[in-house]
Design an enzyme around this catalytic site. Sequence first.
Site, PDB file in Angstrom:
ATOM      1  N   HIS A   1      19.750  85.370  51.490  1.00  0.00           N
ATOM      2  CA  HIS A   1      20.879  84.464  51.750  1.00  0.00           C
ATOM      3  C   HIS A   1      21.492  84.080  50.399  1.00  0.00           C
ATOM      4  CE1 HIS A   1      20.092  83.644  56.003  1.00  0.00           C
ATOM      5  NE2 HIS A   1      18.833  83.419  55.734  1.00  0.00           N
TER       6      HIS A   1
ATOM      7  N   ARG B   1       6.937  79.143  57.178  1.00  0.00           N
ATOM      8  CA  ARG B   1       8.260  79.652  56.796  1.00  0.00           C
ATOM      9  C   ARG B   1       8.245  80.048  55.331  1.00  0.00           C
ATOM     10  NH1 ARG B   1      11.986  79.218  60.568  1.00  0.00           N
ATOM     11  NH2 ARG B   1      13.629  79.993  59.216  1.00  0.00           N
TER      12      ARG B   1
ATOM     13  N   CYS C   1      18.698  88.413  57.296  1.00  0.00           N
ATOM     14  CA  CYS C   1      17.742  87.583  58.047  1.00  0.00           C
ATOM     15  C   CYS C   1      17.800  87.836  59.553  1.00  0.00           C
ATOM     16  CB  CYS C   1      17.957  86.126  57.687  1.00  0.00           C
ATOM     17  SG  CYS C   1      16.453  85.171  57.899  1.00  0.00           S
TER      18      CYS C   1
HETATM   19  N1  GLN Z   1      14.415  84.333  63.189  1.00  0.00           N
HETATM   20  C1  GLN Z   1      14.781  84.053  61.829  1.00  0.00           C
HETATM   21  C2  GLN Z   1      13.486  83.618  61.102  1.00  0.00           C
HETATM   22  O1  GLN Z   1      12.754  84.508  60.712  1.00  0.00           O
HETATM   23  C3  GLN Z   1      15.888  83.088  61.703  1.00  0.00           C
HETATM   24  C4  GLN Z   1      16.132  82.638  60.292  1.00  0.00           C
HETATM   25  C5  GLN Z   1      17.423  83.127  59.666  1.00  0.00           C
HETATM   26  O2  GLN Z   1      18.180  83.952  60.181  1.00  0.00           O
HETATM   27  N2  GLN Z   1      17.695  82.531  58.479  1.00  0.00           N
HETATM   28  O3  GLN Z   1      13.191  82.491  60.904  1.00  0.00           O
END
Ligand code: GLN
Length: 241
Positions: free
Chosen positions: A190, A128, A94
């Site tokens: 993740h 998101r 990420c």
């Molecule tokens: N900048 C990242 C995003 O795309 C941060 C999120 C993450 O590392 N989980 O939201």
Amino acid sequence: MDLRIAHLYPDLMNIYGDRGNVIALAQRAKWRGIEVEVRPYSVGEWADPEWPDVWFFGGGQDQGQDIVGADLAGKNGAALRKSVEGGGAIFSVCGGYQLLGHEYVPEVDPSIPGVGILDVTTRAGKRRFVGNLLVDSPDGQLVGFENHSGRTYLGPGAKALGTVIAGNGNNGEDKTEGAVQGKVIGCYLHGSCLPKNPWLADRLLAWALDRRHKDTKLDPLDDADEAAARVQASEVARTRT
Ligand code: GLN
């Protein structure tokens, strides 16, 4: 034989249990009788590019990324590039993945330059991507959990880690997930990723050991529990709408 793991920004870039990737790499080495040392490197703590066999760079909050990005613009970024040139491996998730690319462009704040190790570019999107992620690849499936606004696009120098079966992956458009370039992997998995995907963990382990211990053969481990967990995780991911 020994393994050296550098854990980048464990205080700033460690959400969704991403430190579990370091634990999994270290434990899978120890189960094979390999000695392991893990060194944390955070802002202002300069890493010796000659020491690490493998680096782990996890995910974080957007606001942490500008602090880390500024730090990487200094000697730590140069150390990462030098290490990769010398055969070091990197596993990133990420936000860490995004900062290994050319740049990360947040929704409102100024662009954050990346280290330029991966030929990828990321721009924040309005929505998101949050949920279970299931990915197919020629070397096996990958299960994990994604939570990012960033949309990552691969340039010609990077190839996708896999193809999205369920979830969004890199950008929710081209069905790619992650990026691989030499011994460097970035992804949005993740979870943490490596405990759930032992084949990927062992690939990284082999790449890392190869830097100083050529042609190391890893004895197989009993991954029956991991396999059972992956079956369940992939079934749950397939129900994602
Ligand atoms: N900048 C990242 C995003 O795309 C941060 C999120 C993450 O590392 N989980 O939201």
